[in-house]
Scaffold this motif. Structure first.
Motif, PDB file in Angstrom:
ATOM      1  N   ASN A  28      24.770  54.226  24.365  1.00 11.76           N
ATOM      2  CA  ASN A  28      25.252  53.410  25.489  1.00 11.76           C
ATOM      3  C   ASN A  28      26.753  53.148  25.364  1.00 11.76           C
ATOM      4  O   ASN A  28      27.488  53.175  26.351  1.00 11.76           O
TER       5      ASN A  28
ATOM      6  N   ALA B  83      28.567  56.180  26.463  1.00  8.97           N
ATOM      7  CA  ALA B  83      28.557  56.301  27.926  1.00  8.97           C
ATOM      8  C   ALA B  83      29.574  55.360  28.563  1.00  8.97           C
ATOM      9  O   ALA B  83      30.278  55.721  29.514  1.00  8.97           O
ATOM     10  N   ILE B  84      29.675  54.139  28.025  1.00 14.22           N
ATOM     11  CA  ILE B  84      30.636  53.153  28.556  1.00 14.22           C
ATOM     12  C   ILE B  84      32.071  53.629  28.324  1.00 14.22           C
ATOM     13  O   ILE B  84      32.914  53.592  29.225  1.00 14.22           O
TER      14      ILE B  84
ATOM     15  N   GLN C 283      33.116  56.628  27.880  1.00 14.38           N
ATOM     16  CA  GLN C 283      33.386  57.800  28.713  1.00 14.38           C
ATOM     17  C   GLN C 283      33.809  57.398  30.129  1.00 14.38           C
ATOM     18  O   GLN C 283      34.659  58.042  30.741  1.00 14.38           O
ATOM     19  N   VAL C 284      33.241  56.297  30.629  1.00 19.48           N
ATOM     20  CA  VAL C 284      33.588  55.803  31.965  1.00 19.48           C
ATOM     21  C   VAL C 284      34.904  55.038  31.946  1.00 19.48           C
ATOM     22  O   VAL C 284      35.776  55.220  32.805  1.00 19.48           O
TER      23      VAL C 284
ATOM     24  N   SER D 147      20.048  47.347  41.126  1.00 20.35           N
ATOM     25  CA  SER D 147      19.678  48.419  40.199  1.00 20.35           C
ATOM     26  C   SER D 147      18.454  48.021  39.389  1.00 20.35           C
ATOM     27  O   SER D 147      18.274  46.854  39.042  1.00 20.35           O
TER      28      SER D 147
ATOM     29  N   TYR E  19      33.113  48.544  34.280  1.00 22.31           N
ATOM     30  CA  TYR E  19      32.101  49.574  34.075  1.00 22.31           C
ATOM     31  C   TYR E  19      31.100  49.602  35.231  1.00 22.31           C
ATOM     32  O   TYR E  19      30.756  50.669  35.737  1.00 22.31           O
ATOM     33  N   LEU E  20      30.636  48.417  35.662  1.00 19.75           N
ATOM     34  CA  LEU E  20      29.671  48.352  36.749  1.00 19.75           C
ATOM     35  C   LEU E  20      30.246  48.947  38.032  1.00 19.75           C
ATOM     36  O   LEU E  20      29.564  49.653  38.775  1.00 19.75           O
TER      37      LEU E  20
ATOM     38  N   LYS F 144      32.791  51.226  38.265  1.00 24.40           N
ATOM     39  CA  LYS F 144      33.032  52.669  38.118  1.00 24.40           C
ATOM     40  C   LYS F 144      31.725  53.450  38.021  1.00 24.40           C
ATOM     41  O   LYS F 144      31.626  54.571  38.543  1.00 24.40           O
ATOM     42  N   ALA F 145      30.736  52.872  37.347  1.00 21.21           N
ATOM     43  CA  ALA F 145      29.476  53.577  37.152  1.00 21.21           C
ATOM     44  C   ALA F 145      28.722  53.766  38.462  1.00 21.21           C
ATOM     45  O   ALA F 145      27.928  54.690  38.616  1.00 21.21           O
ATOM     46  N   LYS F 146      28.970  52.874  39.441  1.00 21.73           N
ATOM     47  CA  LYS F 146      28.273  52.959  40.727  1.00 21.73           C
ATOM     48  C   LYS F 146      28.856  54.056  41.615  1.00 21.73           C
ATOM     49  O   LYS F 146      28.196  54.540  42.529  1.00 21.73           O
TER      50      LYS F 146
END
Length: 444
Positions: free
Chosen positions: A276, A279-280, A282-283, A377, A437-438, A440-442
């Motif tokens: 995780n 993944a964070i 990377q974003v 989500s 993150y929230l 950009k991830a969306k």
């Protein structure tokens, strides 16, 4: 009640005089910012109902006064429901103390050093269940006579001399064997835990820590004991006088973290959080993530320790407590107690059920953000600790990109942060990264 405004809190956790290289705490007790005894008591109704929403913001802004830290932690960790009365909590406390005493007695009947005021650091049994008659074992388990394992038939009054011990049959119960194999490892970790503190100069405090960890390993057969747990348990012993209360506080903390310690033949539980974290990063910082992958650090194992023991090694003792309580205040969910006590509530939460409506005002700031995101989500929210590590990496991004030419360099750069981190800034940075993150991830 108050010491001098802005006074450091180091005096509450006295360091041994010979330990001169211990970093000083940055946490200061500040009037009007730190949660004081007066403000804490004012948050209770005459019956004992706690308006915890009144305290969460203050904890995030200025931490908790050390004199009430233990009792506040019991609420933050979900030991008690803020919607309970003084009388209801006292009944729960007494019931839990009785339960802990029963478990400890079970352990003591199996291995009498438990509860004796001593602890062990040498193996006492082989993997086949055969008692080990090593001189150090005998000295540790019974300084006067040498320790004798209780015979399989449980007959009382057995002799405790070495010859009888040598003639014992092996222990057959696999659960008991597995548990006894961990006892010396617990002891080895106990004597290394927070050894700079005067508190642990006393044998009774070391044995209390050993007893709690041994009892926990006895009841949690799935996870047992793993290195790092002593770092998580130690503050509970220091903050709560009653051993049973300290045990239950640790048990509640382990409800959050035990997944990190669950191991299989092929993986360690914390690997999920490490993936995780990858993944964070990377974003949030794709250049840094790419650089770490190029160096062979794409598994992020260099952050293993930070997540396993929640930054205990990166901060001074006092600052790590400050960091923890800020994290828990930010993550606070008023359903925590019900979730731990009622398996139905816990399963609903795991399945992503919305559950009963709860007051946003009684939730921590981080939990509020997760509630908003949960409405859009079905994914389970990530713990704030992952964003704390991501915040540290982001802060060191330039240095890592410019100077790290191998994984050893990455480890060295991250080791250099020890004693130089600001807990408040780290939490603020984690909150900002979480929002970023929230967003950009969306994006598709």
């Amino acid at each position: 009640m108050w010491r001098d405004a802005g006074a450091p809190a180091d005096s509450f956790y006295e360091v041994r005089p010979e330990c001169t290289d211990v970093p000083k705490t940055r946490f200061k007790i500040k009037a009007g910012r730190t949660l004081s005894v007066r403000k804490w008591q004012a948050a209770f109704s005459p019956e004992g109902y706690l308006d915890i929403g009144k305290t969460l913001g203050r904890i995030h802004r200025g931490g908790i006064h050390p004199s009430i830290r233990g009792e506040v932690w019991e609420f933050l960790l979900g030991c008690y429901d803020p919607k309970s009365t003084f009388e209801e909590r006292e009944q729960i406390r007494l019931r839990r103390r009785v339960q802990y005493a029963r478990w400890k007695e079970e352990c003591g009947q199996t291995f009498p050093v438990i509860g004796s005021g001593r602890y062990i650091t040498a193996p006492v049994i082989t993997e086949e269940g055969q008692p080990i008659q090593d001189p150090l074992v005998l000295l540790e388990t019974n300084p006067d006579k040498g320790f004798m394992f209780p015979p399989d038939n449980g007959a009382p009054g057995a002799s405790s001399n070495t010859n009888t011990a040598n003639n014992l049959d092996p222990i057959q119960d696999k659960k008991v064997i597995q548990w006894m194999l961990t006892l010396h490892q617990i002891g080895l970790d106990v004597i290394r835990t927070d050894r700079t503190l005067v508190f642990y100069e006393k044998q009774k405090n070391l044995s209390k820590l050993w007893d709690i960890l041994a009892v926990y390993a006895w009841i949690d057969t799935d996870v047992g004991y793993c290195q790092g747990m002593s770092d998580l348990c130690s503050p509970m012993i220091i903050l709560l006088d009653d051993e049973a209360d300290a045990f239950w506080c640790f048990e509640r903390l382990m409800r959050r973290l035990r997944g990190n310690f669950r191991c299989t033949d092929s993986s360690v539980g914390v690997e999920t959080q490490l993936s995780n974290l990858a993944a964070i990063t990377q974003v949030i910082d794709p250049k840094l993530h790419q650089h770490l992958e190029t160096l062979g650090g794409g598994d992020y194992l260099f952050a293993f320790r930070m997540l396993m023991v929640l930054f205990r090694r990166e901060f001074s003792f006092c600052d790590s407590l400050y960091l923890w309580e800020m994290m828990w205040a930010l993550e606070y969910d008023p359903d925590l107690f019900a979730m731990y006590e009622d398996s139905n509530v816990a399963s609903e939460r795991a399945e992503g059920s919305k559950g009963k409506a709860k007051s946003i005002r009684q939730c921590g700031k981080y939990e509020r953000e997760n509630m908003k995101n949960r409405a859009k989500s079905s994914e389970a929210p990530l713990p704030i600790s992952i964003f704390l590590v991501a915040s540290v990496l982001k802060d060191k991004s330039s240095k890592l990109l410019q100077e790290a030419r191998g994984l050893d360099d990455v480890v060295k750069i991250l080791n250099d942060i020890t004693g130089n981190l600001d807990a408040k800034k780290a939490c603020t940075g984690a909150m900002k990264l979480h929002k970023k993150y929230l967003k950009k991830a969306k994006k598709p």
